[in-house]
Design a protein around this motif. Structure first.
Motif, short mmCIF file in Angstrom:
data_model
loop_
_atom_site.label_atom_id
_atom_site.label_comp_id
_atom_site.label_asym_id
_atom_site.label_seq_id
_atom_site.Cartn_x
_atom_site.Cartn_y
_atom_site.Cartn_z
N GLN A 61 -12.36 -10.71 11.24
CA GLN A 61 -13.43 -11.50 12.08
C GLN A 61 -14.64 -11.77 10.89
O GLN A 61 -15.40 -12.72 11.15
CB GLN A 61 -14.00 -10.40 13.22
CG GLN A 61 -13.19 -10.06 14.40
CD GLN A 61 -12.42 -8.73 13.84
OE1 GLN A 61 -12.31 -8.50 12.49
NE2 GLN A 61 -12.61 -7.91 14.73
N ILE A 62 -14.68 -10.99 9.94
CA ILE A 62 -15.64 -10.97 8.95
C ILE A 62 -15.04 -11.19 7.41
O ILE A 62 -15.56 -11.04 6.42
CB ILE A 62 -16.84 -9.86 8.74
CG1 ILE A 62 -16.14 -8.55 8.40
CG2 ILE A 62 -17.61 -9.99 9.86
CD1 ILE A 62 -16.93 -7.57 8.17
N ASP A 63 -13.71 -11.70 7.54
CA ASP A 63 -13.05 -12.10 6.45
C ASP A 63 -12.84 -10.86 5.25
O ASP A 63 -13.05 -10.71 3.96
CB ASP A 63 -13.66 -13.30 5.53
CG ASP A 63 -13.67 -14.28 6.31
OD1 ASP A 63 -12.85 -14.79 6.92
OD2 ASP A 63 -14.79 -15.08 6.22
N LEU A 64 -12.49 -9.62 6.09
CA LEU A 64 -12.23 -8.43 5.64
C LEU A 64 -11.14 -7.73 5.88
O LEU A 64 -10.72 -7.68 6.86
CB LEU A 64 -13.51 -7.61 5.51
CG LEU A 64 -13.91 -6.30 4.66
CD1 LEU A 64 -14.50 -6.86 3.52
CD2 LEU A 64 -14.91 -5.52 5.38
N LEU A 65 -10.45 -7.00 4.70
CA LEU A 65 -9.34 -6.11 4.91
C LEU A 65 -9.66 -4.68 4.36
O LEU A 65 -10.32 -4.65 3.45
CB LEU A 65 -8.12 -6.68 4.46
CG LEU A 65 -7.62 -7.93 4.79
CD1 LEU A 65 -6.50 -8.27 3.90
CD2 LEU A 65 -7.12 -7.70 6.33
N ALA A 66 -9.42 -3.72 5.00
CA ALA A 66 -9.42 -2.28 4.56
C ALA A 66 -7.85 -1.90 4.11
O ALA A 66 -7.02 -2.11 5.06
CB ALA A 66 -10.11 -1.16 5.66
N ALA A 67 -7.85 -1.77 2.75
CA ALA A 67 -6.51 -1.51 2.27
C ALA A 67 -6.30 -0.09 1.52
O ALA A 67 -7.41 0.64 1.16
CB ALA A 67 -6.11 -2.57 1.39
N ARG A 68 -5.15 0.29 1.16
CA ARG A 68 -4.80 1.38 0.22
C ARG A 68 -3.79 0.92 -0.69
O ARG A 68 -2.75 0.18 -0.49
CB ARG A 68 -4.20 2.69 0.99
CG ARG A 68 -3.92 3.74 0.09
CD ARG A 68 -3.35 4.98 0.73
NE ARG A 68 -4.13 5.58 1.37
CZ ARG A 68 -4.47 5.75 2.88
NH1 ARG A 68 -3.52 5.04 3.60
NH2 ARG A 68 -5.28 6.64 3.33
#
Length: 475
Positions: A61-68
């Motif tokens: 929705q805000i062009d973001l990913l949370a990743a590992r």
């Protein structure tokens, strides 16, 4: 009574209080090839992300990913940001004290035996929220007009213990969600009673039929969506990615407001430049949730910090579009006195040295504050010597763990801007119940336009102190 101003206390103790703390270089996971980080999809296409990078949250929705994984394998330096870990400090509040379980009587005072639980809710009584006197029917109260019916608010926190009798039927268990990486659901599971206290301040129903009754929230007919972002699993904590995902999802679920009593307090952005990147991400989030119609309510922080200093940054309060709330509270409320036959006078006793709208010793302040609200105050020396001194804190629902490991519902006192923010979140529910189509800007303007003058300058109160009577009247 010994008096502490906010600067004296912090100088004497060397302690910084906050709803959350942040350590330099801290992330939400291991470092190197197994660290947690945020990916900016405006800087790198999704197709360029290696397959061995795990996507924890898709916040497109805000062009973001949370990743590992290994952040160096994803685009250039501008494409990734450390997923900063958020750690609660002493459960969130600046000060807290235990209270009774739901089956216990409150401790006695000097006029008619043990007080009911609602007698200890000075924050609700001073705002005339409900009929909380010993003599019901004494006049018009806020709940005669609205109880927040038809509204929905998110509590983005440690989870909500919905087995509490004052919260049963309040939490939408289908929409509530766990945003941590542990295996549990949205309930606390050892993460602490902070979110349960917040939820009670917003929406407790006073339904406990125990000997001392229950507690009452500002908007007892609103619906709570519990988004848990703190984990009770050792070493898990919470992260920026979890909280961003939880807030975006709250807007997508049609929440009228999100209560976010979490932040990054008292940090120097010159030493931690990644905080500027985090601020920019929260800015994108703020624009998104406002377009979805959700008021983003945030506690200003408990570091006694002047947020306008150039070497200080309090997030997300200082982000444009975030509604920042500072804390106030009394000194001397319900400490006793000679007024044995008059409930109202007993509540103030003969020791009310500071009114309920006095800035709390710990509250952050500055131009990012939109309004102040009841968060509780404390005479820190008296807390160790006078039993009733804890009554200057905010009283609400909590849960406790017994010696046998059982979880039981109860009540407790906490003070912090974390306790002030839900007063405003409840107010948003009241406004939206009366004006369902009001925009975020209209709701915020109503809250600020009806706020009252209060002791101290605007840095501690913004537009003023929350005034529910005038707010509901105007709405």
């Amino acid at each position: 009574m010994a008096r502490y101003n906010r600067r004296t206390f912090l100088r004497l103790t060397g302690v910084t209080f906050g709803a959350a703390t942040f350590g330099a270089g801290t992330t939400a996971g291991a470092t190197g090839k197994n660290s947690r980080f945020l990916i900016d999809l405006r800087e790198v296409p999704r197709s360029a992300i290696p397959s061995d990078v795990e996507i924890i949250h898709d916040i497109s929705q805000i062009d973001l990913l949370a990743a590992r994984g290994d952040p160096s394998s994803v685009g250039g330096k501008a494409a990734t940001t450390p997923d900063i870990k958020v750690d609660q400090h002493d459960g969130g509040p600046a000060v807290e004290r235990d209270g009774p379980t739901v089956d216990e009587k409150s401790q006695s005072h000097n006029h008619d035996g043990a007080p009911t639980n609602t007698e200890l809710q000075w924050d609700k009584r001073v705002q005339n929220v409900g009929d909380l006197t010993d003599k019901p029917g004494g006049g018009t109260v806020i709940h005669d007009t609205t109880k927040g019916e038809g509204t929905r608010v998110a509590v983005v926190d440690t989870g909500v213990y919905d087995a509490h009798p004052d919260l049963q039927g309040v939490v939408n268990d289908e929409l509530s969600e766990n945003f941590t990486t542990d295996r549990y659901d949205w309930r606390p599971h050892g993460a602490g009673s902070h979110g349960t206290h917040v939820a009670g301040t917003i929406a407790a129903t006073n339904s406990n039929d125990g000997p001392a009754g229950g507690v009452l929230g500002t908007a007892p007919e609103t619906e709570i969506v519990a988004h848990r972002v703190f984990s009770g699993v050792e070493g898990e904590g919470a992260s920026t990615g979890d909280t961003i995902a939880a807030l975006a999802a709250a807007a997508d679920k049609g929440c009228d407001a999100a209560n976010f009593s979490v932040g990054y307090m008292n940090h120097n952005p010159e030493k931690h430049p990644e905080l500027r990147e985090i601020k920019a991400i929260y800015q994108r989030l703020s624009k998104y949730v406002r377009k979805k119609g959700m008021v983003f309510v945030n506690s200003a922080g408990n570091s006694s910090l002047d947020m306008d200093k150039t070497n200080a940054l309090s997030l997300p309060t200082e982000v444009e579009g975030v509604f920042g709330v500072a804390a106030t509270g009394p000194i001397g409320c319900g400490w006793g006195g000679k007024h044995s036959a008059n409930e109202e006078k007993w509540l103030t006793g003969n020791r009310l040295e500071e009114p309920t709208a006095e800035p709390a010793f710990y509250t952050n302040y500055g131009s990012a504050v939109d309004v102040s609200a009841a968060g509780g105050n404390a005479d820190l020396e008296a807390l160790d010597s006078i039993e009733w001194a804890k009554r200057d804190l905010v009283y609400s629902s909590v849960y406790k763990t017994t010696e046998n490991g059982n979880t039981v519902p109860g009540y407790g006192w906490k003070a912090g801007t974390s306790m002030a923010a839900p007063q405003v979140t409840g107010a948003v529910a009241l406004v939206r119940s009366l004006r369902p189509t009001a925009s975020v800007e209209e709701v915020e303007s109503l809250i600020k336009a009806t706020a009252s003058d209060a002791p101290g300058d605007n840095a501690y109160h913004g537009a003023g102190h929350l005034n529910l009577k005038q707010l509901v009247k105007r709405a």
